[in-house]
Design a protein around this motif. Structure first.
Motif, PDB file in Angstrom:
ATOM      1  N   GLY A 169     -26.347  13.749 -25.855  1.00 54.80           N
ATOM      2  CA  GLY A 169     -24.911  13.703 -26.053  1.00 54.80           C
ATOM      3  C   GLY A 169     -24.226  15.047 -26.143  1.00 54.80           C
ATOM      4  N   ARG A 170     -24.963  16.087 -26.498  1.00 58.54           N
ATOM      5  CA  ARG A 170     -24.338  17.379 -26.792  1.00 58.54           C
ATOM      6  C   ARG A 170     -24.121  18.222 -25.539  1.00 58.54           C
ATOM      7  N   GLU A 171     -22.913  18.727 -25.397  1.00 55.24           N
ATOM      8  CA  GLU A 171     -22.585  19.714 -24.367  1.00 55.24           C
ATOM      9  C   GLU A 171     -22.475  21.075 -25.048  1.00 55.24           C
ATOM     10  N   ILE A 172     -23.146  22.067 -24.518  1.00 51.51           N
ATOM     11  CA  ILE A 172     -23.187  23.389 -25.117  1.00 51.51           C
ATOM     12  C   ILE A 172     -22.241  24.319 -24.363  1.00 51.51           C
ATOM     13  N   ALA A 173     -21.323  24.930 -25.101  1.00 52.27           N
ATOM     14  CA  ALA A 173     -20.417  25.913 -24.506  1.00 52.27           C
ATOM     15  C   ALA A 173     -21.112  27.274 -24.524  1.00 52.27           C
ATOM     16  N   LEU A 174     -21.439  27.776 -23.355  1.00 53.22           N
ATOM     17  CA  LEU A 174     -22.150  29.041 -23.229  1.00 53.22           C
ATOM     18  C   LEU A 174     -21.175  30.164 -22.895  1.00 53.22           C
ATOM     19  N   THR A 175     -21.269  31.263 -23.639  1.00 56.02           N
ATOM     20  CA  THR A 175     -20.439  32.419 -23.359  1.00 56.02           C
ATOM     21  C   THR A 175     -20.958  33.156 -22.123  1.00 56.02           C
ATOM     22  N   GLN A 176     -20.143  34.068 -21.627  1.00 47.73           N
ATOM     23  CA  GLN A 176     -20.582  34.883 -20.492  1.00 47.73           C
ATOM     24  C   GLN A 176     -21.836  35.676 -20.848  1.00 47.73           C
ATOM     25  N   LYS A 177     -21.904  36.187 -22.071  1.00 48.34           N
ATOM     26  CA  LYS A 177     -23.071  36.955 -22.504  1.00 48.34           C
ATOM     27  C   LYS A 177     -24.317  36.074 -22.535  1.00 48.34           C
ATOM     28  N   SER A 178     -24.169  34.842 -23.013  1.00 48.83           N
ATOM     29  CA  SER A 178     -25.315  33.935 -23.080  1.00 48.83           C
ATOM     30  C   SER A 178     -25.818  33.585 -21.681  1.00 48.83           C
ATOM     31  N   VAL A 179     -24.884  33.341 -20.760  1.00 51.91           N
ATOM     32  CA  VAL A 179     -25.276  33.034 -19.381  1.00 51.91           C
ATOM     33  C   VAL A 179     -26.047  34.214 -18.781  1.00 51.91           C
ATOM     34  N   ALA A 180     -25.566  35.425 -19.041  1.00 52.63           N
ATOM     35  CA  ALA A 180     -26.250  36.613 -18.509  1.00 52.63           C
ATOM     36  C   ALA A 180     -27.673  36.702 -19.057  1.00 52.63           C
ATOM     37  N   TYR A 181     -27.853  36.355 -20.333  1.00 55.48           N
ATOM     38  CA  TYR A 181     -29.197  36.430 -20.922  1.00 55.48           C
ATOM     39  C   TYR A 181     -30.099  35.330 -20.372  1.00 55.48           C
ATOM     40  N   LEU A 182     -29.554  34.135 -20.181  1.00 52.37           N
ATOM     41  CA  LEU A 182     -30.340  33.053 -19.588  1.00 52.37           C
ATOM     42  C   LEU A 182     -30.764  33.398 -18.165  1.00 52.37           C
ATOM     43  N   LYS A 183     -29.924  34.139 -17.458  1.00 53.32           N
ATOM     44  CA  LYS A 183     -30.314  34.611 -16.124  1.00 53.32           C
ATOM     45  C   LYS A 183     -31.477  35.586 -16.234  1.00 53.32           C
ATOM     46  N   THR A 184     -31.427  36.480 -17.207  1.00 57.72           N
ATOM     47  CA  THR A 184     -32.512  37.442 -17.414  1.00 57.72           C
ATOM     48  C   THR A 184     -33.827  36.732 -17.693  1.00 57.72           C
ATOM     49  N   LEU A 185     -33.753  35.610 -18.411  1.00 58.83           N
ATOM     50  CA  LEU A 185     -34.947  34.848 -18.765  1.00 58.83           C
ATOM     51  C   LEU A 185     -35.395  33.900 -17.659  1.00 58.83           C
ATOM     52  N   GLY A 186     -34.635  33.834 -16.566  1.00 63.40           N
ATOM     53  CA  GLY A 186     -35.003  32.966 -15.457  1.00 63.40           C
ATOM     54  C   GLY A 186     -34.747  31.494 -15.722  1.00 63.40           C
ATOM     55  N   ALA A 187     -33.848  31.198 -16.644  1.00 63.00           N
ATOM     56  CA  ALA A 187     -33.562  29.800 -16.987  1.00 63.00           C
ATOM     57  C   ALA A 187     -32.286  29.280 -16.332  1.00 63.00           C
ATOM     58  N   TRP A 188     -31.305  30.130 -16.155  1.00 60.09           N
ATOM     59  CA  TRP A 188     -29.993  29.687 -15.667  1.00 60.09           C
ATOM     60  C   TRP A 188     -30.088  29.051 -14.285  1.00 60.09           C
ATOM     61  N   GLU A 189     -30.843  29.639 -13.394  1.00 63.22           N
ATOM     62  CA  GLU A 189     -30.926  29.117 -12.025  1.00 63.22           C
ATOM     63  C   GLU A 189     -31.698  27.804 -11.963  1.00 63.22           C
ATOM     64  N   ARG A 190     -32.372  27.424 -13.041  1.00 60.18           N
ATOM     65  CA  ARG A 190     -33.116  26.170 -13.073  1.00 60.18           C
ATOM     66  C   ARG A 190     -32.236  24.976 -13.471  1.00 60.18           C
ATOM     67  N   ILE A 191     -30.973  25.232 -13.735  1.00 60.91           N
ATOM     68  CA  ILE A 191     -30.014  24.166 -14.058  1.00 60.91           C
ATOM     69  C   ILE A 191     -29.208  23.864 -12.800  1.00 60.91           C
ATOM     70  N   ASP A 192     -29.130  22.586 -12.433  1.00 66.72           N
ATOM     71  CA  ASP A 192     -28.404  22.183 -11.230  1.00 66.72           C
ATOM     72  C   ASP A 192     -26.955  22.660 -11.296  1.00 66.72           C
ATOM     73  N   ALA A 193     -26.445  23.173 -10.175  1.00 61.52           N
ATOM     74  CA  ALA A 193     -25.090  23.743 -10.141  1.00 61.52           C
ATOM     75  C   ALA A 193     -24.030  22.727 -10.552  1.00 61.52           C
ATOM     76  N   HIS A 194     -24.198  21.445 -10.156  1.00 61.72           N
ATOM     77  CA  HIS A 194     -23.194  20.436 -10.495  1.00 61.72           C
ATOM     78  C   HIS A 194     -23.171  20.151 -11.990  1.00 61.72           C
ATOM     79  N   ALA A 195     -24.248  20.492 -12.691  1.00 61.67           N
ATOM     80  CA  ALA A 195     -24.317  20.239 -14.132  1.00 61.67           C
ATOM     81  C   ALA A 195     -23.688  21.366 -14.943  1.00 61.67           C
ATOM     82  N   LYS A 196     -23.287  22.448 -14.273  1.00 62.82           N
ATOM     83  CA  LYS A 196     -22.631  23.566 -14.953  1.00 62.82           C
ATOM     84  C   LYS A 196     -21.126  23.418 -14.784  1.00 62.82           C
TER      85      LYS A 196
END
Length: 399
Positions: free
Chosen positions: A47-74
């Motif tokens: 049920g929970r939607e997480i609001a991610l800041t620009q900084k958080s998105v940048a860090y998830l990219k560094t960890l290789g996690a951001w690209e593993r989320i389907d684009a339509h789900a962002k």
């Protein structure tokens, strides 16, 4: 007895991201998690939607996690609007004030969890020394100047240089280390679900302080089946009222949510399961102890009104991982008192002010007396005219 460099208790998004970050320094990591391994790989919608800041998105990219989320789900979070009572007036926080094309992004919590797990599995496949011990429960933790010991329900014992608790805001591991926490029970619960609606949301998040209720609307991308406008809906009420709302059948629920939103979104239709969570914020007296640290919600459990919970978790992980990487590179103790004190100081400075401000906001903005409603309306109208104030808020939301 098994030895590792770091034991992380809890394989939620925070624990997984910390394991990811630390493994890049060459450390060996053991993640201990109560859930089964299949629940980590395919977490259920919660049920929970997480609001991610620009900084958080940048860090998830560094960890290789951001690209593993389907684009339509962002879902793009373009703007934010704050309402008071039945007035159509709102204070608007525009993304342009943040200097970004959007304030941030909204992603379902279970998709972040899955992406974080997949990123760790990729590292494991590439040779990273990460072990996931699922379906295990920690029964005892003790530490001293020489090291740390973690005992499991299965009878196994893990020894390590450092233990990190990432097992929720109600962390049992934190309590085992004798760390008390300041807990504030707001006496309310929130119901979260996904709904479609007739009127567009224009990718703006709503925070609506109504009479005897608080509503939130988190904009999602169009419904993949119908193409209808879609949002995550959050209703905060007393526990008894939430339970009554949750028990309604789908049609009655739709009509009740339409009524609570004063039909500003037109007809609304439930598109997911419903989930209820108690509202309790948590702030430990200490973030660290001898060869022990807290991370994620175990360090700071925020009220969701300012949408900083997971963002604070990622910020703390980045701070702790950076300090450990520096120590590792210099050949120093990765769990020294000085290192952990540095982490605690920096994370407290980053989180404590907004934690207290959030407590203040939720106390003032949820009072139902006439003077409180008048004061809220005045504050919103004054805030709408103060561009520097709105710029600060926009910058905070963008991270």
């Amino acid at each position: 007895m098994m030895h590792t460099d770091v034991v992380i208790v809890g394989a939620g998004p925070a624990g997984l991201c910390l394991a990811n970050a630390l493994s890049r320094t060459g450390l060996s990591i053991v993640l201990v998690e109560q859930q089964r391994i299949d629940a980590l790989g395919e977490p259920a919608f919660d049920g929970r939607e997480i609001a991610l800041t620009q900084k958080s998105v940048a860090y998830l990219k560094t960890l290789g996690a951001w690209e593993r989320i389907d684009a339509h789900a962002k879902s793009q979070l373009a703007d934010a609007r704050v309402f008071n009572g039945s007035s159509p007036f709102s204070m608007k926080i525009g993304h342009a004030l943040s200097g970004h094309a959007e304030l941030g992004w909204l992603v379902s919590n279970h998709l972040i969890r899955r992406a974080a797990f997949e990123a760790v599995e990729h590292l494991r496949d590439s040779g990273a020394a990460i072990r996931v011990m699922a379906s295990e429960r920690v029964t005892d933790v003790d530490t001293d100047a020489c090291g740390a010991r973690v005992r499991l329900e299965s009878g196994a014992t893990l020894t390590a240089q450092l233990v990190v608790a990432a097992d929720s805001r109600f962390s049992a591991t934190r309590r085992m280390m004798g760390i008390a926490a300041e807990m504030h029970d707001f006496g309310k619960s929130m119901l979260v679900c996904c709904m479609t609606h007739d009127a567009p949301h224009d990718h703006a998040a709503w925070e609506w302080f109504g009479h005897r209720q608080t509503l939130a609307l988190l904009p999602m991308n169009a419904d993949p089946q119908s193409g209808a406008h879609r949002s995550s809906v959050v209703v905060t009420l007393g526990a008894r009222e939430i339970e009554q709302l949750n028990q309604l059948d789908a049609d009655a629920f739709d009509r009740e949510i339409e009524r609570r939103f004063e039909r500003r979104l037109g007809a609304m239709s439930l598109r997911s399961t419903r989930h209820v969570y108690p509202l309790v914020s948590v702030y430990p007296k200490r973030f660290v102890a001898k060869r022990f640290a807290t991370a994620g919600d175990a360090a700071v459990g925020m009220h969701p009104v300012t949408a900083h919970g997971f963002n604070f978790g990622l910020a703390g992980i980045e701070t702790l991982a950076s300090a450990i990487a520096d120590a590792r590179a210099a050949g120093l103790d990765i769990a020294s008192d000085a290192l952990l004190a540095r982490y605690e100081r920096e994370h407290r400075q980053a989180t404590r002010p907004l934690y207290l401000i959030t407590r203040f906001i939720t106390e003032v903005y949820t009072r139902d007396s006439l003077p409180a409603r008048i004061a809220r309306d005045a504050m919103l109208r004054i805030g709408e005219r103060l561009t520097p104030f709105k710029r600060v808020v926009a910058t905070s939301l963008a991270g």
